[in-house]
Write an enzyme that holds these catalytic residues in place. Structure first.
Site, PDB file in Angstrom:
ATOM      1  N   PHE A 122     -14.555  -2.331  -6.862  1.00 47.74           N
ATOM      2  CA  PHE A 122     -14.237  -1.148  -7.666  1.00 47.74           C
ATOM      3  C   PHE A 122     -13.780  -1.647  -9.042  1.00 47.74           C
ATOM      4  O   PHE A 122     -12.635  -2.097  -9.198  1.00 47.74           O
ATOM      5  CB  PHE A 122     -13.111  -0.425  -6.919  1.00 47.74           C
ATOM      6  CG  PHE A 122     -12.688   0.896  -7.474  1.00 47.74           C
ATOM      7  CD1 PHE A 122     -13.523   1.994  -7.433  1.00 47.74           C
ATOM      8  CD2 PHE A 122     -11.413   1.050  -7.999  1.00 47.74           C
ATOM      9  CE1 PHE A 122     -13.103   3.222  -7.917  1.00 47.74           C
ATOM     10  CE2 PHE A 122     -10.981   2.274  -8.482  1.00 47.74           C
ATOM     11  CZ  PHE A 122     -11.836   3.358  -8.435  1.00 47.74           C
ATOM     12  N   ARG A 263      19.015 -17.102  14.242  1.00 42.64           N
ATOM     13  CA  ARG A 263      19.842 -17.815  13.249  1.00 42.64           C
ATOM     14  C   ARG A 263      21.331 -17.558  13.510  1.00 42.64           C
ATOM     15  O   ARG A 263      21.747 -16.403  13.635  1.00 42.64           O
ATOM     16  CB  ARG A 263      19.451 -17.318  11.845  1.00 42.64           C
ATOM     17  CG  ARG A 263      20.264 -17.914  10.729  1.00 42.64           C
ATOM     18  CD  ARG A 263      19.824 -19.312  10.415  1.00 42.64           C
ATOM     19  NE  ARG A 263      20.532 -19.837   9.245  1.00 42.64           N
ATOM     20  CZ  ARG A 263      20.448 -21.095   8.853  1.00 42.64           C
ATOM     21  NH1 ARG A 263      19.690 -21.957   9.514  1.00 42.64           N
ATOM     22  NH2 ARG A 263      21.112 -21.512   7.798  1.00 42.64           N
ATOM     23  N   HIS A 334      16.313 -13.903   5.720  1.00 44.83           N
ATOM     24  CA  HIS A 334      15.889 -15.299   5.965  1.00 44.83           C
ATOM     25  C   HIS A 334      16.629 -16.298   5.070  1.00 44.83           C
ATOM     26  O   HIS A 334      16.418 -17.510   5.221  1.00 44.83           O
ATOM     27  CB  HIS A 334      14.377 -15.443   5.726  1.00 44.83           C
ATOM     28  CG  HIS A 334      13.527 -14.922   6.851  1.00 44.83           C
ATOM     29  ND1 HIS A 334      13.439 -13.592   7.161  1.00 44.83           N
ATOM     30  CD2 HIS A 334      12.726 -15.565   7.739  1.00 44.83           C
ATOM     31  CE1 HIS A 334      12.615 -13.433   8.182  1.00 44.83           C
ATOM     32  NE2 HIS A 334      12.167 -14.614   8.559  1.00 44.83           N
ATOM     33  N   GLU A 359      -3.439   1.637  -7.155  1.00 42.40           N
ATOM     34  CA  GLU A 359      -3.716   2.988  -6.626  1.00 42.40           C
ATOM     35  C   GLU A 359      -2.648   3.989  -7.054  1.00 42.40           C
ATOM     36  O   GLU A 359      -2.163   4.786  -6.262  1.00 42.40           O
ATOM     37  CB  GLU A 359      -3.843   2.951  -5.087  1.00 42.40           C
ATOM     38  CG  GLU A 359      -5.269   2.880  -4.592  1.00 42.40           C
ATOM     39  CD  GLU A 359      -5.914   1.523  -4.851  1.00 42.40           C
ATOM     40  OE1 GLU A 359      -5.195   0.568  -5.199  1.00 42.40           O
ATOM     41  OE2 GLU A 359      -7.145   1.432  -4.751  1.00 42.40           O
TER      42      GLU A 359
HETATM   43  C1  LIG Z   1      -3.655  -7.635  -7.473  1.00 42.96           C
HETATM   44  C2  LIG Z   1      -4.270  -6.472  -8.177  1.00 42.96           C
HETATM   45  C3  LIG Z   1      -5.504  -5.996  -7.760  1.00 42.96           C
HETATM   46  C4  LIG Z   1      -6.124  -4.961  -8.454  1.00 42.96           C
HETATM   47  N1  LIG Z   1      -7.366  -4.530  -8.064  1.00 42.96           N
HETATM   48  C5  LIG Z   1      -8.034  -3.629  -8.823  1.00 42.96           C
HETATM   49  C6  LIG Z   1      -9.383  -3.255  -8.502  1.00 42.96           C
HETATM   50  O1  LIG Z   1      -9.950  -3.689  -7.488  1.00 42.96           O
HETATM   51  N2  LIG Z   1     -10.030  -2.426  -9.349  1.00 42.96           N
HETATM   52  C7  LIG Z   1      -9.437  -1.919 -10.462  1.00 42.96           C
HETATM   53  O2  LIG Z   1     -10.090  -1.174 -11.179  1.00 42.96           O
HETATM   54  N3  LIG Z   1      -8.148  -2.227 -10.779  1.00 42.96           N
HETATM   55  C8  LIG Z   1      -7.447  -3.066  -9.992  1.00 42.96           C
HETATM   56  N4  LIG Z   1      -6.150  -3.410 -10.299  1.00 42.96           N
HETATM   57  C9  LIG Z   1      -5.531  -2.841 -11.486  1.00 42.96           C
HETATM   58  C10 LIG Z   1      -4.625  -1.684 -11.134  1.00 42.96           C
HETATM   59  O3  LIG Z   1      -5.382  -0.564 -10.824  1.00 42.96           O
HETATM   60  C11 LIG Z   1      -3.718  -1.458 -12.355  1.00 42.96           C
HETATM   61  O4  LIG Z   1      -2.837  -2.557 -12.394  1.00 42.96           O
HETATM   62  C12 LIG Z   1      -2.957  -0.160 -12.276  1.00 42.96           C
HETATM   63  O5  LIG Z   1      -3.823   0.923 -12.480  1.00 42.96           O
HETATM   64  C13 LIG Z   1      -1.851  -0.109 -13.336  1.00 42.96           C
HETATM   65  O6  LIG Z   1      -2.378  -0.397 -14.588  1.00 42.96           O
HETATM   66  P1  LIG Z   1      -1.762  -1.551 -15.504  1.00 42.96           P
HETATM   67  O7  LIG Z   1      -1.510  -2.725 -14.670  1.00 42.96           O
HETATM   68  O8  LIG Z   1      -2.643  -1.699 -16.679  1.00 42.96           O
HETATM   69  O9  LIG Z   1      -0.359  -0.996 -15.940  1.00 42.96           O
HETATM   70  P2  LIG Z   1      -0.082   0.094 -17.097  1.00 42.96           P
HETATM   71  O10 LIG Z   1      -0.921   1.305 -16.858  1.00 42.96           O
HETATM   72  O11 LIG Z   1      -0.156  -0.552 -18.414  1.00 42.96           O
HETATM   73  O12 LIG Z   1       1.425   0.450 -16.770  1.00 42.96           O
HETATM   74  C14 LIG Z   1       2.486  -0.435 -17.099  1.00 42.96           C
HETATM   75  C15 LIG Z   1       3.788   0.207 -16.665  1.00 42.96           C
HETATM   76  O13 LIG Z   1       3.950   1.469 -17.317  1.00 42.96           O
HETATM   77  C16 LIG Z   1       4.116   2.493 -16.354  1.00 42.96           C
HETATM   78  N5  LIG Z   1       3.444   3.717 -16.802  1.00 42.96           N
HETATM   79  C17 LIG Z   1       2.166   3.849 -17.260  1.00 42.96           C
HETATM   80  N6  LIG Z   1       1.895   5.134 -17.537  1.00 42.96           N
HETATM   81  C18 LIG Z   1       3.004   5.838 -17.223  1.00 42.96           C
HETATM   82  C19 LIG Z   1       3.348   7.221 -17.262  1.00 42.96           C
HETATM   83  N7  LIG Z   1       2.484   8.163 -17.648  1.00 42.96           N
HETATM   84  N8  LIG Z   1       4.588   7.567 -16.868  1.00 42.96           N
HETATM   85  C20 LIG Z   1       5.478   6.642 -16.430  1.00 42.96           C
HETATM   86  N9  LIG Z   1       5.217   5.322 -16.367  1.00 42.96           N
HETATM   87  C21 LIG Z   1       4.001   4.930 -16.754  1.00 42.96           C
HETATM   88  C22 LIG Z   1       3.481   1.956 -15.069  1.00 42.96           C
HETATM   89  O14 LIG Z   1       4.020   2.569 -13.928  1.00 42.96           O
HETATM   90  C23 LIG Z   1       3.833   0.489 -15.156  1.00 42.96           C
HETATM   91  O15 LIG Z   1       5.128   0.301 -14.680  1.00 42.96           O
HETATM   92  C24 LIG Z   1      -5.483  -4.386  -9.576  1.00 42.96           C
HETATM   93  C25 LIG Z   1      -4.219  -4.847  -9.965  1.00 42.96           C
HETATM   94  C26 LIG Z   1      -3.612  -5.871  -9.274  1.00 42.96           C
HETATM   95  C27 LIG Z   1      -2.267  -6.352  -9.712  1.00 42.96           C
END
Ligand SMILES: Cc1cc2nc3c(=O)[nH]c(=O)nc-3n(C[C@H](O)[C@H](O)[C@H](O)COP(=O)(O)OP(=O)(O)OC[C@H]3O[C@@H](n4cnc5c(N)ncnc54)[C@H](O)[C@@H]3O)c2cc1C
Length: 383
Positions: A122, A263, A334, A359
């Site tokens: 995805f 433990r 732990h 998600e």
């Molecule tokens: C291990 C891993 C696997 C992943 N796998 C996939 C995948 O298979 N496919 C894919 O498409 N993506 C994937 N992702 C990405 C994931 O979907 C995004 O990390 C997620 O959508 C959050 O986006 P961001 O990391 O850019 O954070 P940002 O959107 O930049 O957010 C940063 C911070 O701001 C906060 N924030 C943002 N908007 C708001 C709001 N409106 N109100 C309050 N707080 C807010 C967030 O909660 C967060 O704390 C993966 C991420 C990780 C870490």
């Protein structure tokens, strides 16, 4: 709890647990350290029909109900969150195709995904588009009968090994989803190593440069990429991630109970110390509550109840944050051993961090769930 399941669901859960206990759990720490999922376990999951379990029977899938899918995600999550993530992304893409694909797309892809012959990933997030998927900048343009794609997708779980990508880009009509095969010229993947959690999940950057796919690879109409395609996929993703967190909670509880019962400090087992008992009581309560919320979401999904959307979001939010609390407490119980490589709780802690970000981050659920509260509990005069 099992009394709340049908006899078939109870039997399925037993089989999922036996499979995960035998084939996955004993190796999860090694895969975590080596940062890879061996192809043999992916093949085994596929051969057992587990990757195609929720895909309709007419396409060769198991046609299982939502509760059974949740139980599978829970058991995989208890053993290894990376492997559970494989189930999540694969079934998200399959679900998007089932829901929004053309007849030709369904007939081409669903049997392959059901057999696990092709793994699906995805590819929505980008360096500058995360929580707000509608901000993607990957360009999709028409070129004769084909679509041309140029952009950079980031954090694609199992992007290193997937054979099919659901790619979200942008046309003049807005966010648009396309299916892109791995061997399409112009598609290149690059590993992302050293993640905090789900370290075995073969996560990758996906680069698309002058990448061309046939017109028939469009999923739903241009402009409906987020509202319809990604929306449907994410709803299912939230559901299986929520259950995966129930699995993390169970694993934390089992590890903590076992350790606290062996433990000794200050002349007694640490399970006799009241503050340790409190942590275990909180984990126990959270685990039961998360399971009930996920079960409720599953039942509403099976009943095609419109309340399933809110129930799924609630379940994912609660289960992910509860898994975070439980993993932190499991490490605490732990002591130093929780910080080292000899116990799995360190893995649970990293995995649970990721669950609160993917998600829909915890904050997005916090913002969104209030909307359901305003609808459900509005005073009569405001309805
Ligand atoms: C291990 C891993 C696997 C992943 N796998 C996939 C995948 O298979 N496919 C894919 O498409 N993506 C994937 N992702 C990405 C994931 O979907 C995004 O990390 C997620 O959508 C959050 O986006 P961001 O990391 O850019 O954070 P940002 O959107 O930049 O957010 C940063 C911070 O701001 C906060 N924030 C943002 N908007 C708001 C709001 N409106 N109100 C309050 N707080 C807010 C967030 O909660 C967060 O704390 C993966 C991420 C990780 C870490």
């Amino acid at each position: 709890m099992t009394g709340a399941l049908t006899a078939e669901q109870t039997q399925a859960q037993k089989e999922f647990r036996a499979f995960a206990d035998h084939h996955i759990a004993p190796h999860a720490d090694t895969w975590h350290r080596e940062q890879r999922t061996p192809p043999e376990i992916v093949r085994l999951l596929a051969d057992e029909g587990l990757l195609g379990l929720p895909i309709a029977r007419q396409y060769g899938g198991g046609g299982c109900d939502a509760v059974t899918l949740g139980l599978l995600a829970g058991e995989l999550g208890r053993a290894c969150s990376s492997v559970r993530s494989l189930l999540t992304v694969h079934t998200m893409v399959a679900h998007a195709i089932e829901r929004w694909g053309s007849r030709a797309q369904k007939e081409t892809w669903l049997p392959r995904l059901a057999r696990g012959e092709t793994i699906a990933a995805f590819a929505v997030s980008e360096p500058d588009a995360g929580s707000d998927a509608s901000g993607v900048t990957t360009r999709i343009t028409r070129d004769g009968d084909d679509w041309r794609i140029d952009g950079h997708k980031r954090w694609t779980t199992y992007g290193r090994t997937a054979g099919l990508f659901l790619v979200l880009g942008r046309t003049a009509q807005g966010p648009t989803a396309l299916l892109v095969e791995r061997d399409t010229p112009g598609l290149r993947t690059e590993p992302i190593d050293d993640l905090i959690g789900i370290r075995a999940s073969m996560t990758a950057d996906v680069h698309l440069e002058d990448c061309r796919v046939p017109g028939g690879n469009l999923l739903a109409r241009p402009g409906l990429g987020v509202s319809h395609v990604v929306g449907a996929a994410l709803d299912l993703g939230r559901y299986t991630v929520g259950w995966g967190c129930v699995g993390i909670l169970d694993a934390c509880l089992e590890a903590a109970v076992d350790y606290a019962g062996r433990r000794r400090q200050f002349g007694s087992l640490i399970k006799e110390h009241q503050l340790v008992r409190r942590m275990i009581s909180d984990m126990y309560t959270d685990a039961r509550a998360a399971r009930l919320l996920c079960l409720e979401a599953g039942r509403l999904r099976d009943a095609r109840d419109p309340g399933a959307l809110a129930a799924t979001s609630t379940a994912k939010y609660f289960a992910a944050t509860a898994a975070g609390r439980a993993a932190a407490n499991a490490v605490q119980i732990h002591g130093a051993n929780g910080c080292g490589p000899d116990y799995p709780v360190q893995r649970y802690l990293g995995d649970s961090r990721v669950m609160e970000i993917i998600e829909g981050s915890a904050q997005l659920h916090q913002v969104g769930l209030a909307e359901y509260a305003f609808q459900d509990h509005a005073p009569r005069s405001h309805r």
